[in-house]
Design an enzyme around this catalytic site. Structure first.
Site, PDB file in Angstrom:
ATOM      1  N   HIS A 206      -5.645  81.720 -23.009  1.00  0.00           N
ATOM      2  CA  HIS A 206      -6.227  82.820 -22.235  1.00  0.00           C
ATOM      3  C   HIS A 206      -7.254  82.294 -21.240  1.00  0.00           C
ATOM      4  O   HIS A 206      -7.192  82.598 -20.036  1.00  0.00           O
ATOM      5  CB  HIS A 206      -6.867  83.828 -23.196  1.00  0.00           C
ATOM      6  CG  HIS A 206      -7.535  84.988 -22.523  1.00  0.00           C
ATOM      7  ND1 HIS A 206      -6.973  86.246 -22.469  1.00  0.00           N
ATOM      8  CD2 HIS A 206      -8.735  85.087 -21.879  1.00  0.00           C
ATOM      9  CE1 HIS A 206      -7.776  87.062 -21.811  1.00  0.00           C
ATOM     10  NE2 HIS A 206      -8.859  86.383 -21.447  1.00  0.00           N
ATOM     11  N   GLU A 207      -8.220  81.522 -21.743  1.00  0.00           N
ATOM     12  CA  GLU A 207      -9.276  81.042 -20.853  1.00  0.00           C
ATOM     13  C   GLU A 207      -8.719  80.090 -19.800  1.00  0.00           C
ATOM     14  O   GLU A 207      -9.193  80.072 -18.663  1.00  0.00           O
ATOM     15  CB  GLU A 207     -10.390  80.368 -21.656  1.00  0.00           C
ATOM     16  CG  GLU A 207     -11.108  81.298 -22.625  1.00  0.00           C
ATOM     17  CD  GLU A 207     -11.611  82.587 -21.987  1.00  0.00           C
ATOM     18  OE1 GLU A 207     -11.926  82.573 -20.779  1.00  0.00           O
ATOM     19  OE2 GLU A 207     -11.670  83.613 -22.681  1.00  0.00           O
TER      20      GLU A 207
ATOM     21  N   HIS B 232      -7.507  82.026 -16.851  1.00  0.00           N
ATOM     22  CA  HIS B 232      -8.585  82.294 -15.897  1.00  0.00           C
ATOM     23  C   HIS B 232      -8.862  81.054 -15.052  1.00  0.00           C
ATOM     24  O   HIS B 232      -9.063  81.136 -13.834  1.00  0.00           O
ATOM     25  CB  HIS B 232      -9.872  82.667 -16.641  1.00  0.00           C
ATOM     26  CG  HIS B 232      -9.917  84.063 -17.159  1.00  0.00           C
ATOM     27  ND1 HIS B 232      -9.672  85.165 -16.360  1.00  0.00           N
ATOM     28  CD2 HIS B 232     -10.213  84.556 -18.389  1.00  0.00           C
ATOM     29  CE1 HIS B 232      -9.805  86.269 -17.083  1.00  0.00           C
ATOM     30  NE2 HIS B 232     -10.123  85.927 -18.318  1.00  0.00           N
TER      31      HIS B 232
ATOM     32  N   HIS C 199      -6.383  80.543 -12.296  1.00  0.00           N
ATOM     33  CA  HIS C 199      -6.626  81.492 -11.205  1.00  0.00           C
ATOM     34  C   HIS C 199      -7.683  80.934 -10.253  1.00  0.00           C
ATOM     35  O   HIS C 199      -7.581  81.065  -9.029  1.00  0.00           O
ATOM     36  CB  HIS C 199      -7.080  82.821 -11.800  1.00  0.00           C
ATOM     37  CG  HIS C 199      -6.817  84.007 -10.935  1.00  0.00           C
ATOM     38  ND1 HIS C 199      -7.191  85.288 -11.277  1.00  0.00           N
ATOM     39  CD2 HIS C 199      -6.220  84.128  -9.721  1.00  0.00           C
ATOM     40  CE1 HIS C 199      -6.833  86.126 -10.329  1.00  0.00           C
ATOM     41  NE2 HIS C 199      -6.244  85.446  -9.373  1.00  0.00           N
TER      42      HIS C 199
END
Length: 684
Positions: free
Chosen positions: A467-468, A471, A474
């Site tokens: 998940h991290e 980010h 991105h």
């Protein structure tokens, strides 16, 4: 090289040289530089253009952002009294500057003038988007307010920054201050061996005999899931649930009055700007149109999910009564009973799975996914860090050129804020000196290595890492070179979780997992049979998990719309709003002492105020985005290229919905989310 490492922008932060006494001189210098730049830009007699307005301001703000970002990051990951004092001491000056910039009528006029010129139409999409966002943000910062109201708005922002920082500090202090030394090892029955070993080492480090338990996640969660001693679970549950509250250990850490103050200040600021409440202000820069649309979305999802949650809980309560001898499930029984039921039903435990996920294999598996679908290479490199366990990596393109860098700080420790997050150290942008490549901080709070054994992650931990890193991608794979819309900057808040939640899907794919597992003792990969059990259990209690998130999102929206400090609102107190939401959607029992709200830092000290719904909003986007990979192949290079080019690379340079449609070929649909969570008629 400057004597003050915070003023050295020649490369990566010089973490080993930074001291608390460097903070104030550096931040004072950089704030002064920004204010001098503002004066030059605002008083320039030349017609306003991108080059003489936006660019010089971006240069000055980038230096301040980089230096303050280091200070903010260190305050979160190696918090000391001196560093906290330096951070809190400079926070008013930072807030003051941002408020002054947002309210500067001269700058506002120059941006408006740029937007009114024919040259505006010839700017590229990214620069036009920056101008549009700046004009919106000037309005939201009070630039159009009369002088007296401007001054009050500024005072509100300064106080909010201070109070929110205090809320975070209180949660950290309350978490770190509590511990329990257990003298009798029999009370630890059921706990994994490495958790017991870590507790033993922690006690010895304090000069105590026995086993030291804490409220940090690598200790607290295993106790709640595995400890057979019901009284021990109840003790830790009460301590955790009352952190930073009126029932906590120290009244000085009570966040209750601070939360009321935050809500009062936010509402007052919203009214000054002409909005009925803070939720409507928060939604202006988001994808959602208004609070009504958000509430409708959350309640529609709750209506679909609650029957599944009720079924989940009925099964758990029946199992606890018939198999565990627990006639009435209490909050401190829930995780423990759930683990027992999951083990019974699927014949495996999280602890058994954890043995197959050592840190190095997890990271190698993660990097393999990213390298395959996005055509990059990830390699470990050398850099100064803030702690010996922090690792540093580089991302290179097909030609071998380094395009991004990142730090991984995976392990929980004292003086480090809980949770997991990505933050930007350096943003991608082109300036007079060339192209500045992006650098990210990736922070988790996972179990550390114990003795000779490597750090071992649960499957949930693996999902957190993916998940991290989503980010991080991105931020790091953006192709935009303009401040304000590069990477995650300028992306609507309710879309910012799309790339992170998207990455979680890969954690359930056999073609991914079989390459990222090796048993800590035998080196054997995850058995296919165990994987099949994990997959069968994937949607175990997904109804309960969904309504839990909906409870948080609904409370966040309703407390920012229906609570009016001083009276006159739908809810007399913030707790009354939470109670109403729980009556509407909650299925699990709740302890009367529960003070969840006082530790809800995402909303009361972070950026998720009237925006927590974005987790579920973006989950619709991420599930639908991933469905293309399900169609074309889990590690489809074609799907990866499209996602990188149309979503990750574009950053905030265009509306998130446009990026999604460009990738998927249509607007998002809810079907994939319901299917992924096992909440369809065929799976009921």
């Amino acid at each position: 090289m400057t004597d003050n490492p915070l003023l050295d922008f020649s490369g990566l932060p010089r973490f080993t040289a930074i001291r608390p006494e460097h903070v104030t001189p550096a931040i004072d210098t950089l704030i002064r530089e920004v204010r001098d730049t503002v004066e030059r830009v605002a008083t320039d007699r030349a017609p306003p253009t991108w080059d003489n307005v936006a660019e010089p301001l971006a240069d000055a703000m980038d230096r301040l952002h980089r230096a303050w970002g280091v200070v903010r990051h260190l305050n979160a990951v190696v918090n000391t009294p001196a560093l906290r004092d330096a951070y809190n001491g400079n926070l008013p000056g930072i807030t003051d500057l941002h408020t002054d910039l947002g309210q500067d009528e001269r700058l506002y006029a120059r941006y408006r003038a740029i937007a009114a010129t024919p040259a505006y139409a010839s700017l590229d999409d990214a620069r036009r988007r920056v101008i549009d966002n700046e004009l919106r943000d000037f309005r939201l910062s009070g630039a159009e307010l009369p002088a007296a109201e401007k001054a009050r708005f500024k005072a509100i922002q300064e106080e909010l920054a201070s109070v929110c920082a205090k809320i975070d500090d209180n949660v950290l202090d309350a978490t770190n201050a509590w511990s329990l030394v257990v003298a009798d090892e029999r009370r630890l029955a059921g706990l994994p061996a490495d958790v017991i070993a870590e507790a033993r080492a922690a006690a010895r480090a304090d000069g105590a005999d026995g086993w030291k338990l804490t409220l940090r996640m690598p200790c607290y969660l295993p106790v709640m899931k595995y400890a057979d001693d019901r009284e021990l679970r109840a003790t830790l549950h009460r301590a955790y649930s009352t952190r930073a509250s009126d029932l906590g250990a120290d009244p000085a850490w009570d966040n209750g009055p601070l939360i009321v103050r935050v809500l009062a200040l936010r509402r007052e600021a919203a009214r000054l700007l002409g909005y009925p409440d803070y939720a409507e202000v928060s939604i202006v820069p988001k994808m959602a149109r208004d609070a009504g649309e958000v509430l409708g979305f959350l309640r529609d999802l709750a209506k679909r999910a609650k029957p599944y949650a009720e079924r989940d809980y009925a099964e758990l309560a029946s199992f606890a009564r018939d198999e565990l001898g627990v006639r009435r499930l209490e909050p401190w029984d829930l995780a423990w009973a759930t683990e027992k039921l999951q083990s019974r039903r699927y014949a495996f435990s999280d602890e058994a799975v954890r043995q197959y996920f050592p840190e190095d294999k997890v990271l190698a598996g993660l990097f393999r996914v990213v390298e395959t679908i996005y055509g990059v290479a990830i390699r470990e490199a050398k850099a100064e860090t803030w702690h010996p366990t922090v690792r540093f990596f580089e991302i290179a393109d097909r030609s071998g050129a380094v395009i991004a860098q990142f730090y991984f700080d995976n392990f929980a420790r004292e003086h480090k804020q809980g949770g997991a997050w990505m933050d930007d150290a350096i943003n991608r942008r082109r300036n007079a000196r060339g192209l500045q490549i992006p650098v990210a901080y990736l922070t988790c709070n996972l179990p550390s290595p114990v003795g000779e054994r490597p750090a071992l992650f649960t499957h949930d931990d693996v999902i957190t890492v993916f998940h991290e890193f989503g980010h991080g991608l991105h931020h790091m794979l953006t192709q935009i070179e303009v401040s304000g819309v590069s990477g995650i900057a300028g992306v609507e808040w309710d879309a910012v979780e799309l790339p992170s939640q998207f990455m979680e899907n890969f954690c359930w794919e056999w073609d991914v997992l079989k390459h990222m597992t090796a048993h800590a003792d035998t080196g054997e990969p995850l058995p296919r049979a165990l994987y099949e059990k994990m997959l069968a259990a994937k949607n175990f209690q997904s109804g309960l998990a969904t309504v839990r998130q909906l409870e948080f999102g609904l409370f966040d929206m309703l407390v920012h719309t229906g609570y009016v400090p001083g009276g006159g609102g739908r809810y007399a107190t913030p707790q009354a709003a939470l109670d109403a939401v729980r009556a509407e959607v909650r299925v699990l029992p709740c302890a009367p002492y529960d003070r969840f709200m006082q530790g809800f830092s995402h909303v009361f000290a972070g950026g998720y105020a009237a925006g927590y719904y974005s987790y579920k909003w973006a989950e619709v986007l991420s599930a639908d985005a991933y469905s293309l990979f399900e169609e074309l192949g889990v590690l489809s290079v074609e799907a990866g290229r499209r996602f990188r080019d149309e979503v990750l690379a574009r950053g905030g340079s265009r509306p998130a919905l446009e990026s999604f449609v460009a990738f998927r070929g249509r607007e998002p649909q809810l079907d994939a989310l319901l299917r992924h969570n096992g909440m369809t008629s065929s799976s009921g």
